[in-house]
Design a protein around this motif. Structure first.
Motif, short mmCIF file in Angstrom:
data_model
loop_
_atom_site.label_atom_id
_atom_site.label_comp_id
_atom_site.label_asym_id
_atom_site.label_seq_id
_atom_site.Cartn_x
_atom_site.Cartn_y
_atom_site.Cartn_z
N ARG A 73 -13.31 0.90 -3.58
CA ARG A 73 -12.60 -0.34 -3.87
C ARG A 73 -13.49 -1.35 -4.60
NH1 ARG A 73 -10.02 -4.84 0.29
NH2 ARG A 73 -9.52 -6.31 -1.35
N ILE A 96 -10.77 6.07 -3.64
CA ILE A 96 -11.24 5.04 -4.56
C ILE A 96 -12.31 4.19 -3.89
CG2 ILE A 96 -10.57 2.90 -5.76
CD1 ILE A 96 -7.90 4.08 -6.34
N ASP A 102 0.85 -1.19 0.00
CA ASP A 102 0.00 0.00 0.00
C ASP A 102 0.89 1.25 0.00
OD1 ASP A 102 1.01 0.15 2.60
OD2 ASP A 102 -0.82 -0.62 3.51
N GLU A 103 0.25 2.42 0.14
CA GLU A 103 0.98 3.68 0.07
C GLU A 103 2.05 3.78 1.14
OE1 GLU A 103 -3.33 4.63 -1.23
OE2 GLU A 103 -2.32 3.33 0.22
N LYS A 134 -1.90 2.12 -9.08
CA LYS A 134 -2.47 3.46 -9.23
C LYS A 134 -2.42 4.22 -7.91
CE LYS A 134 -6.12 3.77 -11.84
NZ LYS A 134 -7.52 3.66 -12.34
N ARG A 135 -2.76 3.51 -6.83
CA ARG A 135 -2.75 4.14 -5.49
C ARG A 135 -1.34 4.56 -5.09
NH1 ARG A 135 -5.02 -0.23 -1.74
NH2 ARG A 135 -4.09 1.17 -0.22
N LYS A 152 -3.49 10.54 -0.87
CA LYS A 152 -4.09 9.25 -1.18
C LYS A 152 -5.28 9.43 -2.12
CE LYS A 152 -2.82 6.61 2.93
NZ LYS A 152 -3.32 5.73 4.00
N LEU A 153 -5.39 8.52 -3.06
CA LEU A 153 -6.53 8.53 -3.98
C LEU A 153 -7.78 8.09 -3.23
CD1 LEU A 153 -5.47 6.85 -7.35
CD2 LEU A 153 -6.46 9.11 -7.06
N HIS A 205 0.12 7.42 -7.38
CA HIS A 205 -0.47 8.73 -7.06
C HIS A 205 0.10 9.28 -5.75
CE1 HIS A 205 -3.60 11.84 -7.13
NE2 HIS A 205 -3.70 11.64 -5.82
N TYR A 206 0.25 8.40 -4.77
CA TYR A 206 0.75 8.84 -3.46
C TYR A 206 2.21 9.30 -3.55
CZ TYR A 206 1.80 8.74 1.54
OH TYR A 206 2.18 9.08 2.82
#
Length: 323
Positions: A255, A253, A209-210, A239-240, A250-251, A243-244
């Motif tokens: 889910r 989204i 994750d980010e 994508k997440r 944070k996007l 972007h971060y």
């Protein structure tokens, strides 16, 4: 901004996020989907040098890549420098990948039992011979993927040998082979490898994750991040993270919507490239529906179907029900 450019050989990408080679996962359709979500470089499922040399070579490479799947790397698994050389030359000629990677990290007993994957790390001489054999004849940059060893110095010795043999980059999974996928990835050892080498070093393991991506980049100072299991059924993880790392934000989204949209896109890509027969769609369906509303009922229905077309119809109808 922490999303840096990555240069391996002559290949330069605007970001430094890579999709890991994974057996039964990273087929062409899945790689294209991860690329659409922000992966900069993708790797094929590992290809056995023995299998390629013993079977119909052209059929094994059918549907391996497409013009949209660039830059991409082909990962090879084997233990014979000569067979790996012959396989790599054939793949270079047939597919012109941007990278050819040697699997020196797979811990699966069916791989290590034949002296391949992480078993190669037991022989420094063989590691050096394999990489130097490939770099001596290929025009394509050679990379390697390893796991860490019991002692840091041993890991560093292997890493130095791989660089000395002419590799253009090294990916380090921060677990020992015997750990398989348990415990945590050791970022400290990955950082030590990065500080030791002058070629690009890619961090792998537990990047999900980010936050984990940011920690891995900041702590190790690595040139790139390779994402594996976290992308299974979840290609928008790229994508997440992208972007971060680009914006620090944070996007937002949904889910459920995103995952279903990606699964629909995946099915369309499988159709487009005629990959149904070579894909375990049931397994992929489980990954793509994991954690979604009503997913348990969908998976129960999926398990009762054997026909591919019926499975696809069920999945498509399930989308409509959920929406």
């Amino acid at each position: 901004m922490k999303l840096n450019k990555l240069k391996i050989g002559k290949t330069e990408t605007p970001g430094n996020l890579l999709l890991a080679p994974m057996a039964d996962v990273t087929n062409l359709a899945f790689r294209l989907l991860c690329r659409q979500n922000g992966a900069d470089i993708t790797y094929t499922e590992m290809i056995s040098a023995d299998a390629l040399l013993n079977e119909n070579r052209k059929s094994l490479l059918k549907g391996l890549s497409s013009p949209e799947d660039r830059p991409f790397g082909v990962q090879l698994v084997g233990s014979s420098p000569e067979k790996l050389r012959e396989t790599a030359l054939f793949i270079e000629d047939e597919c012109s990948p941007e990278l050819i990677d040697v699997n020196m990290g797979c811990p699966a007993p069916r791989i290590t039992g034949t002296g391949c994957g992480s078993a190669l790390l037991n022989s420094e001489k063989l590691v050096y011979e394999i990489i130097s054999e490939l770099t001596g004849v290929l025009k394509t940059p050679v990379t390697a993927k390893i796991r860490i060893l019991e002692r840091d110095e041993k890991t560093l010795e292997i890493a130095r040998l791989i660089e000395k043999a002419g590799a253009s980059a090294l990916t380090v999974h921060g677990r020992k082979a015997e750990q398989m996928y348990s415990g945590n990835s050791d970022l400290t050892t990955i950082r030590a490898v990065k500080r030791e080498l002058s070629i690009p070093v890619i961090a792998n393991g537990d990047i999900r994750d980010e936050e984990s991506a940011e920690v891995a980049i900041d702590f190790t100072g690595c040139d790139g991040l390779m994402i594996g299991r976290a992308a299974m059924g979840n290609p928008f993880v790229f994508k997440r993270i992208r972007h971060y790392l680009e914006t620090g934000e944070k996007l937002k989204i949904d889910r459920q919507v995103q995952q279903l949209e990606d699964f629909k896109s995946y099915i369309a890509l499988l159709e487009e490239y005629s990959l149904y027969s070579s894909t375990n769609l049931r397994m992929h369906a489980h990954w793509f529906t994991k954690g979604l509303h009503g997913s348990r009922q969908i998976r129960e229905k999926i398990n009762n179907l054997k026909d591919g077309k019926a499975l696809i119809e069920l999945i498509k109808n399930s989308f409509e029900e959920i929406y």
